[in-house]
Design an enzyme around this catalytic site. Structure first.
Site, PDB file in Angstrom:
ATOM      1  N   HIS A 198       4.260 -47.482 -28.008  1.00  0.00           N
ATOM      2  CA  HIS A 198       3.214 -47.929 -27.073  1.00  0.00           C
ATOM      3  C   HIS A 198       3.264 -49.435 -26.825  1.00  0.00           C
ATOM      4  CE1 HIS A 198       0.579 -44.299 -26.964  1.00  0.00           C
ATOM      5  NE2 HIS A 198       1.155 -44.041 -28.116  1.00  0.00           N
ATOM      6  N   GLU A 207       1.750 -51.078 -24.601  1.00  0.00           N
ATOM      7  CA  GLU A 207       0.409 -51.575 -24.224  1.00  0.00           C
ATOM      8  C   GLU A 207      -0.448 -51.871 -25.450  1.00  0.00           C
ATOM      9  OE1 GLU A 207       1.259 -48.521 -24.417  1.00  0.00           O
ATOM     10  OE2 GLU A 207      -0.447 -47.208 -24.822  1.00  0.00           O
ATOM     11  N   CYS A 253       4.501 -42.323 -24.362  1.00  0.00           N
ATOM     12  CA  CYS A 253       4.053 -41.314 -25.320  1.00  0.00           C
ATOM     13  C   CYS A 253       3.714 -39.993 -24.615  1.00  0.00           C
ATOM     14  CB  CYS A 253       2.898 -41.876 -26.151  1.00  0.00           C
ATOM     15  SG  CYS A 253       2.727 -41.031 -27.718  1.00  0.00           S
TER      16      CYS A 253
HETATM   17  N1  LIG Z   1      -0.464 -41.178 -28.276  1.00  0.00           N
HETATM   18  C1  LIG Z   1      -0.008 -40.165 -27.586  1.00  0.00           C
HETATM   19  O1  LIG Z   1       0.209 -40.241 -26.392  1.00  0.00           O
HETATM   20  C2  LIG Z   1       0.161 -38.864 -28.324  1.00  0.00           C
HETATM   21  C3  LIG Z   1       0.936 -37.851 -27.532  1.00  0.00           C
HETATM   22  C4  LIG Z   1       0.770 -36.438 -28.027  1.00  0.00           C
HETATM   23  N2  LIG Z   1      -0.605 -36.038 -27.963  1.00  0.00           N
HETATM   24  C5  LIG Z   1       1.331 -36.331 -29.422  1.00  0.00           C
HETATM   25  O2  LIG Z   1       0.601 -36.288 -30.370  1.00  0.00           O
HETATM   26  O3  LIG Z   1       2.532 -36.308 -29.571  1.00  0.00           O
END
Ligand SMILES: NC(=O)CC[C@H](N)C(=O)O
Length: 231
Positions: A196, A198, A86
């Site tokens: 994600h 994790e 992400c």
């Molecule tokens: N969960 C995250 O890593 C979000 C990544 C980034 N802040 C976004 O909103 O795209």
């Protein structure tokens, strides 16, 4: 095997990554602050999600200049495993370790829900425990996950089998080119993905489909390690 979880001001998935390593594969793992200048002790580097530097300017655009990033580049060049999840994926594209860029989601909304993913490349160090074409469920949580690259780059990604995950079952939550959810470097040792894994390591979290990303890394490392010992 030794893992580093990089922590920037504003990271918020660092603890999840740390726990995922501890609980799925029981390997040694350290938090490494963004000012660190030596990652030589680590075999795998996890660049976790969050809002590094408040997402100011553009997600990942400031983090890419953190002192630790020169070491992350060095680790990637040395063939170590680097996984950006992400915000970590956004940082790796900003740092030039992966091609393309992450734009704001097509509908300009932050999206947070489980997402079906197709495993397109099951031969990377991060996906060797999946079957090619398998559909797994991994949550997304982002505002800027709309993967963009030009046609030439897309053709290269396809040719080199660098597309690792695609949004499956006809869903493309954020408008990504070719439904791309994750890609790898040409050598395959650097992967970036918006979903994600994790957050998908226990039924309590809704899915265990992310576990095999961690078992894959350990498996790849052991194979490499045994080959080196036996040669
Ligand atoms: N969960 C995250 O890593 C979000 C990544 C980034 N802040 C976004 O909103 O795209």
């Amino acid at each position: 095997m030794k893992f580093a979880v990089i922590v920037f001001p504003g990271s918020n998935c660092d603890i999840d990554c740390y726990k995922a390593v501890e609980e799925t594969i029981g390997q040694s793992v350290d938090y490494v602050w963004h000012t660190a200048t030596d990652l030589s002790a680590y075999d795998a580097i996890l660049v976790p999600g969050g809002f590094s530097y408040g997402d100011y300017l553009r997600c990942g655009a400031i983090a890419r200049f953190a002192p630790v990033m020169a070491e992350v580049v060095k680790a990637a060049e040395a063939g170590k495993y680097v996984l950006g999840i992400c915000n970590g994926f956004q940082i790796l594209t900003e740092a030039g370790l992966l091609p393309g860029a992450l734009l704001r989601n097509r509908d300009l909304k932050f999206l947070c829900h489980p997402s079906p993913l197709e495993v397109v490349n099951a031969s990377t160090p991060f996906t060797n425990q999946y079957r090619q074409g398998e559909v797994i469920s991994i949550p997304i949580a982002h505002g800027e996950g709309n993967y963009y690259c030009d046609d030439e780059t897309l053709a290269r990604l396809q040719q080199n089998n660098q597309i690792v995950f695609r949004y499956a079952n006809g869903g493309n939550p954020n408008g990504s080119v070719h439904d791309i959810a994750g890609i790898c470097s040409e050598r395959g040792n650097v992967v970036g993905m918006m979903p994600h894994p994790e957050r998908a390591v226990s039924q309590l979290l809704g899915s265990e489909d992310g576990k095999r990303m961690f078992t894959s890394i350990l498996n790849a490392w052991r194979e490499q390690h045994d080959a080196a010992v036996n040669s």
